[in-house]
Design a protein around this motif. Structure first.
Motif, short mmCIF file in Angstrom:
data_model
loop_
_atom_site.label_atom_id
_atom_site.label_comp_id
_atom_site.label_asym_id
_atom_site.label_seq_id
_atom_site.Cartn_x
_atom_site.Cartn_y
_atom_site.Cartn_z
N LEU A 1 11.61 8.20 4.32
CA LEU A 1 10.19 8.32 4.62
C LEU A 1 9.35 7.79 3.46
CD1 LEU A 1 7.96 9.15 6.54
CD2 LEU A 1 8.15 11.47 5.68
N LEU A 2 9.76 8.08 2.23
CA LEU A 2 9.03 7.56 1.07
C LEU A 2 9.08 6.04 1.02
CD1 LEU A 2 9.98 10.14 -1.68
CD2 LEU A 2 7.77 9.85 -0.57
N ALA A 3 10.19 5.44 1.45
CA ALA A 3 10.29 3.98 1.51
C ALA A 3 9.32 3.42 2.55
CB ALA A 3 11.71 3.56 1.84
N LEU A 4 9.15 4.12 3.67
CA LEU A 4 8.20 3.71 4.70
C LEU A 4 6.77 3.81 4.17
CD1 LEU A 4 7.86 2.99 7.80
CD2 LEU A 4 7.49 5.43 8.10
N LEU A 5 6.50 4.86 3.38
CA LEU A 5 5.16 5.07 2.85
C LEU A 5 4.85 4.22 1.63
CD1 LEU A 5 5.04 8.94 3.23
CD2 LEU A 5 3.88 7.25 4.65
N ALA A 6 5.86 3.56 1.07
CA ALA A 6 5.64 2.69 -0.09
C ALA A 6 5.11 1.31 0.32
CB ALA A 6 6.93 2.54 -0.87
N LYS A 7 5.17 1.00 1.59
CA LYS A 7 4.70 -0.29 2.09
C LYS A 7 3.17 -0.33 2.11
CE LYS A 7 8.67 -0.94 5.08
NZ LYS A 7 9.12 -1.10 6.47
N VAL A 8 2.63 -1.54 2.20
CA VAL A 8 1.18 -1.73 2.29
C VAL A 8 0.83 -2.04 3.74
CG1 VAL A 8 -0.77 -3.12 1.51
CG2 VAL A 8 1.06 -2.55 -0.08
#
Length: 82
Positions: free
Chosen positions: A7-14
Motif C-alpha cells: 500500500l505504501l508503494a501505491l501511495l508513493a506514486k504521483v
C-alpha cells in the motif's frame, strides 16, 4: 491498522494534482486526496457504504521538505475511525 509495504508503494506514486482518487486495494476500498504536486496526503481505507462513504480508518501524511523540494521526512499518521 498499519499500512503495509504494498500500500505504501501505491501511495508513493504521483497522481493528478488536487484530486480525490477512489479505487480498491486487495479486499479494501480506498480513497485518497492529493496535494498540489499530486502526492497523496489523506487516505481513507475500509469498506464503502451504499451512500459512497468509506467506513474504516483515516490516515494523514506528514511531509517535511527542503526549499529545493527534497523530502526529508515522509510519515503516515493514523487519525482514527472514519
Amino acid at each position: 491498522m498499519k499500512l503495509g509495504a504494498q500500500l505504501l508503494a501505491l501511495l508513493a506514486k504521483v497522481y493528478k494534482p488536487s484530486s480525490m482518487i477512489e479505487t480498491t486495494f486487495q479486499r479494501y476500498d480506498i480513497a485518497f486526496k492529493t496535494d498540489e504536486q499530486g502526492r497523496p496526503i489523506l487516505l481513507y481505507i475500509g469498506r464503502r457504504e451504499p451512500g459512497g462513504k468509506i467506513k474504516g480508518e483515516r490516515f494523514a501524511r506528514r511531509l517535511l521538505t527542503t526549499a529545493d523540494g527534497l523530502i526529508i521526512k515522509d510519515h503516515w499518521d493514523n487519525k482514527g475511525k472514519a
